[in-house]
Design an enzyme around this catalytic site. Structure first.
Site, PDB file in Angstrom:
ATOM      1  N   LYS A 156       0.842  -1.217   0.000  1.00  0.00           N
ATOM      2  CA  LYS A 156       0.000   0.000   0.000  1.00  0.00           C
ATOM      3  C   LYS A 156       0.869   1.256   0.000  1.00  0.00           C
ATOM      4  O   LYS A 156       0.634   2.206  -0.762  1.00  0.00           O
ATOM      5  CB  LYS A 156      -0.928  -0.029   1.228  1.00  0.00           C
ATOM      6  CG  LYS A 156      -1.482   1.316   1.635  1.00  0.00           C
ATOM      7  CD  LYS A 156      -2.496   1.844   0.639  1.00  0.00           C
ATOM      8  CE  LYS A 156      -2.646   3.335   0.774  1.00  0.00           C
ATOM      9  NZ  LYS A 156      -3.727   3.894   0.045  1.00  0.00           N
ATOM     10  N   CYS A 188      -2.796  11.667   1.309  1.00  0.00           N
ATOM     11  CA  CYS A 188      -2.101  10.378   1.144  1.00  0.00           C
ATOM     12  C   CYS A 188      -0.662  10.530   0.675  1.00  0.00           C
ATOM     13  O   CYS A 188       0.269  10.108   1.344  1.00  0.00           O
ATOM     14  CB  CYS A 188      -2.881   9.514   0.172  1.00  0.00           C
ATOM     15  SG  CYS A 188      -4.614   9.401   0.609  1.00  0.00           S
TER      16      CYS A 188
HETATM   17  N1  SAJ Z   1      -0.568  15.276  -9.035  1.00  0.00           N
HETATM   18  C1  SAJ Z   1       0.391  15.914  -9.819  1.00  0.00           C
HETATM   19  N2  SAJ Z   1       0.812  15.302 -10.961  1.00  0.00           N
HETATM   20  C2  SAJ Z   1       0.321  14.086 -11.366  1.00  0.00           C
HETATM   21  C3  SAJ Z   1      -0.639  13.446 -10.573  1.00  0.00           C
HETATM   22  C4  SAJ Z   1      -1.080  14.064  -9.400  1.00  0.00           C
HETATM   23  O1  SAJ Z   1       0.876  17.002  -9.498  1.00  0.00           O
HETATM   24  O2  SAJ Z   1       0.758  13.592 -12.412  1.00  0.00           O
HETATM   25  C5  SAJ Z   1      -0.993  15.899  -7.759  1.00  0.00           C
HETATM   26  C6  SAJ Z   1      -2.487  16.197  -7.656  1.00  0.00           C
HETATM   27  O3  SAJ Z   1      -2.783  17.449  -8.198  1.00  0.00           O
HETATM   28  C7  SAJ Z   1      -2.697  16.139  -6.147  1.00  0.00           C
HETATM   29  C8  SAJ Z   1      -1.703  15.076  -5.682  1.00  0.00           C
HETATM   30  O4  SAJ Z   1      -0.771  14.925  -6.733  1.00  0.00           O
HETATM   31  O5  SAJ Z   1      -2.341  17.368  -5.551  1.00  0.00           O
HETATM   32  C9  SAJ Z   1      -2.313  13.743  -5.324  1.00  0.00           C
HETATM   33  O6  SAJ Z   1      -3.294  13.375  -6.270  1.00  0.00           O
HETATM   34  P1  SAJ Z   1      -3.478  11.876  -6.802  1.00  0.00           P
HETATM   35  O7  SAJ Z   1      -4.585  11.863  -7.775  1.00  0.00           O
HETATM   36  O8  SAJ Z   1      -2.175  11.332  -7.245  1.00  0.00           O
HETATM   37  O9  SAJ Z   1      -3.825  10.999  -5.537  1.00  0.00           O
HETATM   38  P2  SAJ Z   1      -4.831  11.048  -4.283  1.00  0.00           P
HETATM   39  O10 SAJ Z   1      -4.055  11.573  -3.129  1.00  0.00           O
HETATM   40  O11 SAJ Z   1      -6.130  11.663  -4.583  1.00  0.00           O
HETATM   41  O12 SAJ Z   1      -5.056   9.455  -4.086  1.00  0.00           O
HETATM   42  C10 SAJ Z   1      -3.932   8.578  -3.958  1.00  0.00           C
HETATM   43  C11 SAJ Z   1      -4.145   7.443  -4.970  1.00  0.00           C
HETATM   44  N3  SAJ Z   1      -2.934   6.632  -5.054  1.00  0.00           N
HETATM   45  C12 SAJ Z   1      -2.399   6.303  -6.253  1.00  0.00           C
HETATM   46  O13 SAJ Z   1      -2.842   6.654  -7.321  1.00  0.00           O
HETATM   47  C13 SAJ Z   1      -1.199   5.411  -6.220  1.00  0.00           C
HETATM   48  C14 SAJ Z   1      -5.349   6.602  -4.532  1.00  0.00           C
HETATM   49  O14 SAJ Z   1      -5.492   5.465  -5.367  1.00  0.00           O
HETATM   50  C15 SAJ Z   1      -5.160   6.135  -3.078  1.00  0.00           C
HETATM   51  O15 SAJ Z   1      -6.259   5.365  -2.630  1.00  0.00           O
HETATM   52  C16 SAJ Z   1      -5.070   7.376  -2.211  1.00  0.00           C
HETATM   53  O16 SAJ Z   1      -3.906   8.104  -2.617  1.00  0.00           O
HETATM   54  C17 SAJ Z   1      -4.968   6.937  -0.766  1.00  0.00           C
HETATM   55  O17 SAJ Z   1      -5.971   7.073  -0.049  1.00  0.00           O
HETATM   56  O18 SAJ Z   1      -3.933   6.394  -0.359  1.00  0.00           O
END
Ligand code: SAJ
Length: 451
Positions: free
Chosen positions: A218, A272
């Protein structure tokens, strides 16, 4: 054991879900919708009241309807205390927050509090599943001994214990809960089997493993994503220095069959990615810690945005002090209303500290992090010297530049933290445009080619 498996399979097991937040409420509701009788427990009375009225206290697509339907059908209810619900429960799912403290060490106090309540009331035959993200070794080193000592029962003989980490992203929670494979790791084979059976009632695919592996897997997922985003952000900074556009670079690099670079931006937020990498490495001493450095790169991005604003204002002969800056987006990511750990917070605070007058607008999120909260985008933009796009909401991709120009002050500036604006169009209309991974449009710094 077989009786429990049968009860689970038939949806006759009574469930308790501890913690009705962004993960716990979808969990409780989806199990209720699958036919289980579910009691959700939360220490916040406003959450308990809302759920019992059939209203979701969080804004997650589809959740409100699902809560209402299941509360009305009598399959879902909320309670402030575990007591009575635990006496009737066949399984308890724990879904409380596991943040990091100021020193970025795991804070398991919420988990401990929930487990203490579970432990003292635990009966024979009950399955306990931890869904919260936990540091490696927590299930065997902390959860198991705590429950055994409080209950006087032995795991695998008297009760069952498993780790089934949540993997759902806010905004897509219901779909992902069902469609993403669910990792289920028991502290022993009986626990794994029973917990897997339970999750098969809702999840399309369940992958059985053991608790220590599931714990690291995880955390690895979120650390992987964080490191990848950090790479994209670092590349953006490199491209700014060379005066080339990182988006073009990524587009081209990603045509290679084995390359898939993430999206750079104004920062990484959410509950997360900002803490799970620290949960993974908190006991790991290593000089070259890529995961830690990646966190630092991502945490630096808001500071970089503030630097771009300062630079842009200077370029048009203005000071940050006294300038009006409109921040578009306070949610931590596109198209959600969730402000947790949003990069908008350090950006707004940084700008206020430098003396800027900051107005924040977000169509979904009410948080303004100390900035003046604008009710409409027009209000935020009116006579602004600079607009900063912090969150990539879809609505911001449709900004009317002509209208923006008319609303904003003289020599208007766009600092595009998500690259939602067409840069050359903006410059043609008379904006000074700065973008993450591009710097100042038109300012080519290819001098290095001649040296
Ligand atoms: N972000 C970027 N560039 C990217 C992707 C995201 O700058 O290419 C930023 C987003 O704007 C945001 C942050 O990263 O600020 C996080 O966004 P995210 O969509 O990557 O993730 P979360 O935090 O909404 O959810 C993550 C997910 N984990 C993965 O994709 C590996 C989700 O599946 C998990 O369940 C969640 O964390 C969790 O609860 O752990």
């Amino acid at each position: 054991m077989e009786r429990l498996v049968r009860l689970t399979r038939d949806g006759h097991l009574r469930l308790v879900v501890v913690g009705l937040g962004y993960v716990g409420l979808p969990t409780a509701t989806l199990f209720a919708d699958a036919g289980f009788n579910v009691v959700g427990v939360d220490i916040k009375p406003e959450i308990v009241n809302a759920v019992n009225k059939g209203v979701s206290p969080i804004n997650e697509p589809g959740l409100n309807e699902l809560v209402l339907r299941n509360v009305r059908a009598g399959r879902l209810r909320a309670a402030a205390e575990l007591g009575e619900a635990l006496r009737e429960a066949g399984a308890v799912l724990v879904s409380v927050q596991t943040p990091v403290d100021e020193g970025r060490r795991p804070d398991l106090s919420f988990l401990e509090r929930a487990l203490r309540d579970v432990g003292v009331g635990l009966r024979r035959g009950v399955l306990v599943v931890v869904c919260s993200t936990v540091p490696p070794g927590t299930m065997l080193g902390f959860v198991k001994p705590l429950l055994e000592s409080l209950s006087g029962l032995r795991v695998e003989d008297d009760f069952f214990l498993a780790y089934a980490p949540e993997r759902i992203a806010p905004g897509r929670a219901l779909k992902e809960f069902v469609e993403n494979p669910r990792l289920v790791g028991g502290v022993g084979p009986k626990s794994t089997r029973l917990a897997a059976e339970l999750f098969r009632a809702v999840c399309r695919e369940v992958i059985e493993t053991n608790a220590p592996v599931a714990e690291v897997a995880k955390l690895a997922e979120n650390a992987f994503r964080d490191v990848n985003i950090a790479f994209a952000n670092l590349l953006a900074l490199i491209c700014e220095q060379y005066g080339v556009d990182v988006w073009e670079v990524i587009r081209l690099a990603n045509t290679h069959p084995r390359v898939s670079i993430h999206t750079p931006g104004a920062g990484v937020g959410g509950p997360c990615l900002t803490k799970d990498p620290y949960l993974l490495i908190h006991k790991f001493e290593f000089k070259h810690n890529l995961i830690k450095v990646a966190r630092e790169v991502n945490d630096y991005m808001p500071e970089h945005v503030v630097k771009l604003v300062t630079q842009a204002l200077k370029k048009v002969g203005k000071e940050v002090r006294g300038s009006k800056v409109a921040v578009l987006g306070t949610a931590y990511k596109a198209d959600v209303d969730d402000p947790r750990e949003s990069p908008a917070k350090p950006i707004i605070e940084g700008l206020i500290k430098l003396g800027a007058r900051v107005a924040a607008y977000d169509p979904y999120c009410k948080e303004s992090f100390g900035a003046e909260r604008a009710e409409t985008m027009r209000e935020a933009l009116r006579r602004a010297d600079c607009v900063v796009v912090v969150t990539g909401h879809t609505v911001f991709k449709k900004l009317d530049l002509q209208e923006l120009k008319e609303l904003m002050g003289d020599n208007p500036i766009i600092v595009d933290g998500r690259r939602v604006v067409n840069a050359s169009k903006a410059e043609k209309l008379g904006f000074t445009y700065y973008g993450i991974g591009l710097g100042r449009l038109g300012e080519r710094k290819l001098g290095y080619l001649r040296s």
